[in-house]
Design a protein around this motif. Structure first.
Motif, mmCIF file in Angstrom:
data_model
loop_
_atom_site.group_PDB
_atom_site.id
_atom_site.type_symbol
_atom_site.label_atom_id
_atom_site.label_comp_id
_atom_site.label_asym_id
_atom_site.label_seq_id
_atom_site.Cartn_x
_atom_site.Cartn_y
_atom_site.Cartn_z
ATOM 1 N N ARG A 86 31.250 55.804 42.237
ATOM 2 C CA ARG A 86 31.477 54.359 42.309
ATOM 3 C C ARG A 86 30.295 53.569 41.749
ATOM 4 N N ALA A 92 36.083 46.700 37.401
ATOM 5 C CA ALA A 92 37.542 46.637 37.254
ATOM 6 C C ALA A 92 38.179 47.970 37.640
ATOM 7 N N THR A 93 37.496 49.064 37.350
ATOM 8 C CA THR A 93 37.997 50.384 37.744
ATOM 9 C C THR A 93 38.046 50.500 39.261
ATOM 10 N N ASP A 95 38.350 48.069 41.331
ATOM 11 C CA ASP A 95 39.415 47.188 41.799
ATOM 12 C C ASP A 95 40.775 47.872 41.706
ATOM 13 N N VAL A 96 41.064 48.486 40.560
ATOM 14 C CA VAL A 96 42.345 49.184 40.377
ATOM 15 C C VAL A 96 42.445 50.348 41.369
ATOM 16 N N TYR A 97 41.359 51.079 41.520
ATOM 17 C CA TYR A 97 41.348 52.222 42.438
ATOM 18 C C TYR A 97 41.700 51.774 43.858
ATOM 19 N N ARG A 99 43.178 48.731 44.741
ATOM 20 C CA ARG A 99 44.464 48.032 44.782
ATOM 21 C C ARG A 99 45.634 49.001 44.866
ATOM 22 N N TYR A 100 45.563 50.089 44.113
ATOM 23 C CA TYR A 100 46.673 51.037 44.093
ATOM 24 C C TYR A 100 46.447 52.222 45.036
ATOM 25 N N ARG A 101 45.449 52.072 45.897
ATOM 26 C CA ARG A 101 45.187 53.067 46.936
ATOM 27 C C ARG A 101 45.084 54.481 46.358
ATOM 28 N N LEU A 102 44.337 54.621 45.307
ATOM 29 C CA LEU A 102 44.208 55.919 44.666
ATOM 30 C C LEU A 102 43.396 56.897 45.505
#
Length: 178
Positions: A86, A92-93, A95-97, A99-102
């Motif tokens: 991290r 932005a990576t 955030d996407v990680y 947001r989509y609960r990766l």
């Protein structure tokens, strides 16, 4: 003057530069030459391959001490379950990680059912979306190519192509300008 940034999806090979140049020619219709192209590259081994072909090299992150982490360093740390990935990742990576609960997918095999469950939990109907995507693909290219690319049986994509009203079944491959 063209600029070629050396990142892509070519398997590791001693002919990486040649394969990449041929791929660019085939997909973009550009015949890149040392006279009209500067290669931007952060990997010394890859830069050497292009230099052997006569291309001028623009070192990316050159002469930086210590050398910065590269994108694959982030992936290697993530795969090793090292939380320091991290620190290297772009905001932005992250955030996407989040947001989509990766994080929920970590250490799980990347299987269609795994992805379908995640997408479904976000409220996206996976079956309808998949069918619509395949129908669009068979409109854009011959059904056998779609079948091979996506791992479907050729009869399934042929049926979907017929339902979608495609004309690819009458397509005759080859050079018709002769």
């Amino acid at each position: 003057m063209h600029r070629l940034a050396t990142a892509g999806h070519t398997d590791e090979t001693d002919r990486f530069a040649e394969v990449t140049l041929k791929n660019v020619a085939a997909t973009a219709g550009l015949e890149l030459t040392p006279a009209d192209t500067v290669v931007a590259c952060s990997t010394p081994q890859v830069a050497a391959m292009y230099a052997r072909l006569g291309f001028p090299i623009a070192g990316v992150e050159a002469d930086v001490d210590p050398p910065p982490a590269r994108p694959w360093d982030v992936l290697l740390r993530l795969a090793a379950d090292d939380p320091t990935w991290r620190e290297l990742a772009h905001p932005a990576t992250l955030d996407v990680y989040a947001r989509y609960r990766l994080d929920d997918l970590r250490c799980q095999p990347l299987h269609p059912n795994t992805l379908a469950a995640l997408v479904h939990s976000l409220g996206v109907p996976t079956t309808a979306g998949r069918a619509a995507a395949i129908r669009q693909h068979v409109l854009d290219m011959p059904a056998p190519i779609v079948a091979t690319a996506l791992g479907y049986h050729h009869a399934t994509t042929a049926r979907l192509a017929t339902e979608a009203g495609t004309t690819w079944s009458s397509y005759a491959p080859g050079n018709h300008g002769q």
